[in-house]
Design a protein around this motif. Structure first.
Motif, short mmCIF file in Angstrom:
data_model
loop_
_atom_site.label_atom_id
_atom_site.label_comp_id
_atom_site.label_asym_id
_atom_site.label_seq_id
_atom_site.Cartn_x
_atom_site.Cartn_y
_atom_site.Cartn_z
N THR A 1 1.88 6.98 -16.43
CA THR A 1 1.47 5.98 -17.41
C THR A 1 0.41 5.02 -16.88
OG1 THR A 1 3.17 4.42 -16.74
CG2 THR A 1 3.76 6.02 -18.44
N GLY A 2 0.27 4.93 -15.57
CA GLY A 2 -0.66 3.98 -14.99
C GLY A 2 -0.06 2.61 -14.74
N LEU A 3 1.22 2.46 -15.08
CA LEU A 3 1.87 1.17 -14.89
C LEU A 3 2.22 0.88 -13.42
CD1 LEU A 3 4.19 0.97 -18.00
CD2 LEU A 3 2.13 -0.36 -17.53
N PHE A 4 1.98 1.85 -12.55
CA PHE A 4 2.22 1.59 -11.14
C PHE A 4 1.35 0.44 -10.64
CE2 PHE A 4 -1.49 4.25 -10.85
CZ PHE A 4 -2.18 3.74 -9.75
N ALA A 5 0.20 0.24 -11.25
CA ALA A 5 -0.69 -0.85 -10.84
C ALA A 5 -0.04 -2.21 -11.11
CB ALA A 5 -2.03 -0.75 -11.57
N VAL A 6 0.64 -2.34 -12.24
CA VAL A 6 1.36 -3.57 -12.54
C VAL A 6 2.48 -3.77 -11.53
CG1 VAL A 6 2.80 -4.75 -14.26
CG2 VAL A 6 0.81 -3.44 -14.99
N GLY A 7 3.19 -2.69 -11.24
CA GLY A 7 4.25 -2.76 -10.24
C GLY A 7 3.73 -3.14 -8.88
N ALA A 8 2.56 -2.63 -8.52
CA ALA A 8 1.97 -2.95 -7.22
C ALA A 8 1.65 -4.44 -7.12
CB ALA A 8 0.71 -2.13 -7.00
N VAL A 9 1.14 -5.00 -8.18
CA VAL A 9 0.85 -6.44 -8.18
C VAL A 9 2.14 -7.24 -8.05
CG1 VAL A 9 -0.02 -8.36 -9.59
CG2 VAL A 9 -1.31 -6.23 -9.47
N LEU A 10 3.17 -6.84 -8.77
CA LEU A 10 4.45 -7.55 -8.71
C LEU A 10 5.10 -7.40 -7.34
CD1 LEU A 10 5.89 -6.73 -12.25
CD2 LEU A 10 4.86 -8.88 -11.44
N VAL A 11 5.03 -6.22 -6.75
CA VAL A 11 5.55 -6.02 -5.39
C VAL A 11 4.81 -6.91 -4.41
CG1 VAL A 11 5.67 -4.35 -3.48
CG2 VAL A 11 6.47 -3.70 -5.75
N PHE A 12 3.49 -6.95 -4.52
CA PHE A 12 2.69 -7.79 -3.62
C PHE A 12 3.06 -9.26 -3.77
CE2 PHE A 12 -0.97 -10.47 -2.72
CZ PHE A 12 -1.23 -10.10 -1.40
N LEU A 13 3.15 -9.74 -5.00
CA LEU A 13 3.49 -11.15 -5.22
C LEU A 13 4.89 -11.49 -4.73
CD1 LEU A 13 1.91 -11.71 -8.75
CD2 LEU A 13 1.03 -12.48 -6.54
N GLY A 14 5.83 -10.60 -4.97
CA GLY A 14 7.20 -10.82 -4.51
C GLY A 14 7.29 -10.85 -2.99
N ALA B 1 4.29 5.36 -5.68
CA ALA B 1 4.46 5.16 -7.12
C ALA B 1 3.35 5.86 -7.90
CB ALA B 1 4.47 3.68 -7.45
N ALA B 2 2.13 5.82 -7.40
CA ALA B 2 1.01 6.44 -8.11
C ALA B 2 1.19 7.95 -8.21
CB ALA B 2 -0.30 6.12 -7.42
N ALA B 3 1.79 8.54 -7.20
CA ALA B 3 1.98 9.99 -7.21
C ALA B 3 3.00 10.42 -8.26
CB ALA B 3 2.45 10.45 -5.83
N ALA B 4 3.93 9.54 -8.60
CA ALA B 4 4.99 9.90 -9.54
C ALA B 4 4.78 9.33 -10.95
CB ALA B 4 6.33 9.43 -9.00
N ASP B 5 3.79 8.48 -11.13
CA ASP B 5 3.61 7.78 -12.41
C ASP B 5 2.57 8.48 -13.26
OD1 ASP B 5 3.86 5.82 -14.37
OD2 ASP B 5 2.32 4.57 -13.46
N ALA C 1 0.83 -1.21 0.00
CA ALA C 1 0.00 0.00 0.00
C ALA C 1 0.87 1.26 0.00
CB ALA C 1 -0.92 -0.01 1.21
N ALA C 2 1.89 1.28 0.85
CA ALA C 2 2.78 2.45 0.90
C ALA C 2 3.51 2.64 -0.43
CB ALA C 2 3.77 2.29 2.04
#
Length: 54
Positions: free
Chosen positions: A19-32, A13-17, A7-8
């Motif tokens: 392109t909207g790709l922060f959502a993909v990054g969030a999923v990858l961070v969560f899975l990792g 990431a959303a504040a600086a992105d 969440a943090a």
């Protein structure tokens, strides 16, 4: 810890992105983080089980 860190990270990431790709990054961070947490938990469980008397 996994959900809190994701969440943090997502808010930052959303504040600086743009392109909207922060959502993909969030999923990858969560899975990792989930995989890492599960791996450490399994390792600790195995060590504690092997040291159990009896």
């Amino acid at each position: 810890m996994t959900v809190g860190f994701t969440a943090a990270w997502t808010v930052t990431a959303a504040a600086a992105d743009e392109t909207g790709l922060f959502a993909v990054g969030a999923v990858l961070v969560f899975l990792g983080l989930a995989a890492g947490t599960a791996s450490v938990s399994a390792a600790i469980w195995a060590v504690r089980r092997s040291r159990r008397p009896g």
